[in-house]
Write a protein that holds these residues in place. Structure first.
Motif, PDB file in Angstrom:
ATOM      1  N   MET A   1       0.844  -1.200   0.000  1.00 45.58           N
ATOM      2  CA  MET A   1       0.000   0.000   0.000  1.00 45.58           C
ATOM      3  C   MET A   1       0.878   1.248   0.000  1.00 45.58           C
ATOM      4  SD  MET A   1      -2.883   1.201   2.775  1.00 45.58           S
ATOM      5  CE  MET A   1      -3.734  -0.376   2.704  1.00 45.58           C
ATOM      6  N   GLN A   2       0.597   2.155  -0.922  1.00 46.91           N
ATOM      7  CA  GLN A   2       1.364   3.390  -1.021  1.00 46.91           C
ATOM      8  C   GLN A   2       1.064   4.304   0.168  1.00 46.91           C
ATOM      9  OE1 GLN A   2       3.624   4.344  -3.524  1.00 46.91           O
ATOM     10  NE2 GLN A   2       3.448   2.223  -4.213  1.00 46.91           N
ATOM     11  N   GLN A   3       2.060   5.096   0.545  1.00 46.86           N
ATOM     12  CA  GLN A   3       1.931   6.065   1.632  1.00 46.86           C
ATOM     13  C   GLN A   3       2.209   7.451   1.079  1.00 46.86           C
ATOM     14  OE1 GLN A   3       1.602   5.964   5.221  1.00 46.86           O
ATOM     15  NE2 GLN A   3       1.888   8.175   5.273  1.00 46.86           N
ATOM     16  N   VAL A   4       1.408   8.435   1.503  1.00 44.88           N
ATOM     17  CA  VAL A   4       1.642   9.805   1.073  1.00 44.88           C
ATOM     18  C   VAL A   4       1.421  10.744   2.248  1.00 44.88           C
ATOM     19  CG1 VAL A   4      -0.727  10.199   0.285  1.00 44.88           C
ATOM     20  CG2 VAL A   4       1.134  11.502  -0.731  1.00 44.88           C
ATOM     21  N   PHE A   5       2.186  11.825   2.281  1.00 44.05           N
ATOM     22  CA  PHE A   5       2.065  12.861   3.311  1.00 44.05           C
ATOM     23  C   PHE A   5       1.533  14.127   2.651  1.00 44.05           C
ATOM     24  CE2 PHE A   5       5.429  10.008   4.682  1.00 44.05           C
ATOM     25  CZ  PHE A   5       5.116   9.778   6.003  1.00 44.05           C
ATOM     26  N   GLY A  34     -10.270   2.496  -7.113  1.00 43.40           N
ATOM     27  CA  GLY A  34     -10.599   1.427  -6.185  1.00 43.40           C
ATOM     28  C   GLY A  34      -9.428   0.930  -5.367  1.00 43.40           C
ATOM     29  N   GLU A  35      -8.190   1.223  -5.802  1.00 42.15           N
ATOM     30  CA  GLU A  35      -7.025   0.812  -5.016  1.00 42.15           C
ATOM     31  C   GLU A  35      -6.929   1.671  -3.756  1.00 42.15           C
ATOM     32  OE1 GLU A  35      -3.284  -0.557  -6.820  1.00 42.15           O
ATOM     33  OE2 GLU A  35      -4.061   0.283  -8.700  1.00 42.15           O
ATOM     34  N   ASN A  46      -4.497  10.231  10.257  1.00 41.80           N
ATOM     35  CA  ASN A  46      -4.063   9.235   9.277  1.00 41.80           C
ATOM     36  C   ASN A  46      -5.282   8.476   8.760  1.00 41.80           C
ATOM     37  OD1 ASN A  46      -0.901   9.182   9.905  1.00 41.80           O
ATOM     38  ND2 ASN A  46      -1.999   9.242  11.841  1.00 41.80           N
ATOM     39  N   TYR A  47      -5.289   8.201   7.463  1.00 37.42           N
ATOM     40  CA  TYR A  47      -6.472   7.600   6.854  1.00 37.42           C
ATOM     41  C   TYR A  47      -6.098   6.509   5.844  1.00 37.42           C
ATOM     42  CZ  TYR A  47      -8.475  11.964   8.601  1.00 37.42           C
ATOM     43  OH  TYR A  47      -8.841  13.021   9.399  1.00 37.42           O
ATOM     44  N   ILE A  48      -6.926   5.492   5.775  1.00 36.86           N
ATOM     45  CA  ILE A  48      -6.904   4.574   4.650  1.00 36.86           C
ATOM     46  C   ILE A  48      -7.916   5.115   3.644  1.00 36.86           C
ATOM     47  CG2 ILE A  48      -7.270   2.224   3.835  1.00 36.86           C
ATOM     48  CD1 ILE A  48      -4.837   2.555   5.655  1.00 36.86           C
ATOM     49  N   CYS A  49      -7.474   5.291   2.407  1.00 41.54           N
ATOM     50  CA  CYS A  49      -8.319   5.911   1.394  1.00 41.54           C
ATOM     51  C   CYS A  49      -8.408   5.032   0.151  1.00 41.54           C
ATOM     52  CB  CYS A  49      -7.768   7.283   1.000  1.00 41.54           C
ATOM     53  SG  CYS A  49      -7.640   8.443   2.384  1.00 41.54           S
ATOM     54  N   GLN A  50      -9.431   5.297  -0.633  1.00 44.50           N
ATOM     55  CA  GLN A  50      -9.639   4.569  -1.886  1.00 44.50           C
ATOM     56  C   GLN A  50      -9.567   5.547  -3.044  1.00 44.50           C
ATOM     57  OE1 GLN A  50     -12.548   1.198  -2.202  1.00 44.50           O
ATOM     58  NE2 GLN A  50     -13.649   2.663  -3.492  1.00 44.50           N
ATOM     59  N   VAL A  51      -8.799   5.176  -4.063  1.00 42.52           N
ATOM     60  CA  VAL A  51      -8.616   6.062  -5.211  1.00 42.52           C
ATOM     61  C   VAL A  51      -9.928   6.233  -5.959  1.00 42.52           C
ATOM     62  CG1 VAL A  51      -7.421   6.360  -7.418  1.00 42.52           C
ATOM     63  CG2 VAL A  51      -6.186   5.417  -5.437  1.00 42.52           C
ATOM     64  N   ILE A  60      -7.745  12.307  -6.623  1.00 45.12           N
ATOM     65  CA  ILE A  60      -8.836  12.375  -5.667  1.00 45.12           C
ATOM     66  C   ILE A  60      -8.991  11.012  -5.002  1.00 45.12           C
ATOM     67  CG2 ILE A  60     -11.261  12.946  -5.304  1.00 45.12           C
ATOM     68  CD1 ILE A  60      -9.520  15.248  -6.407  1.00 45.12           C
ATOM     69  N   VAL A  61      -9.024  11.009  -3.656  1.00 45.41           N
ATOM     70  CA  VAL A  61      -9.219   9.752  -2.922  1.00 45.41           C
ATOM     71  C   VAL A  61     -10.325   9.948  -1.886  1.00 45.41           C
ATOM     72  CG1 VAL A  61      -6.841   8.989  -3.263  1.00 45.41           C
ATOM     73  CG2 VAL A  61      -7.422  10.278  -1.198  1.00 45.41           C
TER      74      VAL A  61
END
Length: 243
Positions: A1-5, A34-35, A46-51, A60-61
């Motif tokens: 899973m990709q991480q972004v700040f 959907g990823e 911090n969040y888990i998001c869906q593309v 946009i996620v």
């Protein structure tokens, strides 16, 4: 899973990723709708998001869930003597993975490497990029900062604002003081750790800090400076995780 700040926060359950991060995720990683990715915001959330797809140059996620911070209960500041070669890069990478809050490269008396001002600036930019990469890989909630290079006196004065200063010293015998110091640490304390160079601390440096710093041992063997840094951070990480 990709991480972004990112600097911004969710708006109505939606996060907009911009700039180089968006370009990397869209054009290089080629994330599909959907990823899932992990997003850490500057406010500490911090969040888990869906593309949800690109919007021009932005990504946009949608927020799926908020997740806990991965940061330690204590802020650990590593005052690292500048080693020869590329060992400092290994130190930064591994100590970021282990939870360090800030790394301060220190030009100590017995450092073999002597950097001029131009090299210091170039090195600092590279060091910060390594810290960011390691923070993404290890799913940190923040990107630890790499401070400008200091001399030992400047570093000590900076450390005096912290709650605890630790100095692993090759002339310190026995592990009792080390165990006692670790047991005495409290949740929320800021902790500074001074790691010496290949040639060891100069006696004048020990004299400067002896009334404020707690001298500890890392065992009966002489460790390389990069090993000492990783060992110290590992011990502190385990202690901070249990508090």
């Amino acid at each position: 899973m990709q991480q972004v700040f990112i600097d911004n926060s969710p708006v109505d359950g939606v996060i907009t990723i911009t700039g180089q991060d968006a370009h990397h995720l869209i054009r290089v990683v080629r994330l599909k709708n959907g990823e899932k990715i992990r997003v850490s915001c500057s406010d500490g959330s911090n969040y888990i998001c869906q593309v949800n797809g690109p919007s021009g140059d932005d990504l946009i996620v949608d927020v799926i869930e908020e997740v806990p911070s991965t940061e330690l209960n204590n802020r650990i500041y590593l005052f690292q003597a500048i080693p020869k070669g590329d060992r400092i890069e290994t130190i930064i990478e591994k100590c970021v993975e282990l939870g360090v809050y800030e790394i301060i490269p220190v030009q100590m008396k017995n450092c073999i490497v002597k950097l001029d001002e131009k090299k210091k600036k170039n090195k600092l930019a590279r060091y910060q990029a390594i810290a960011e990469s390691a923070a993404k890989q290890s799913k940190r909630s923040i990107i630890p900062s790499i401070h400008e290079i200091m001399d030992f006196k400047q570093a000590y004065e900076y450390a005096c604002d912290l709650d605890v200063i630790l100095l692993p010293y090759e002339c310190k015998n026995g592990m009792k003081d080390t165990f006692d110091v670790l047991a005495s640490l409290k949740k929320g304390q800021s902790i500074g750790v001074f790691i010496g160079p290949e040639g060891g601390f100069d006696p004048s440096e020990i004299e400067l800090v002896k009334d404020r710093a707690k001298l500890i041992s890392l065992g009966g063997r002489i460790l390389r400076t990069d090993t000492a840094a990783i060992c110290s951070l590992s011990m502190l990480m385990l202690k901070c995780e249990e508090m």
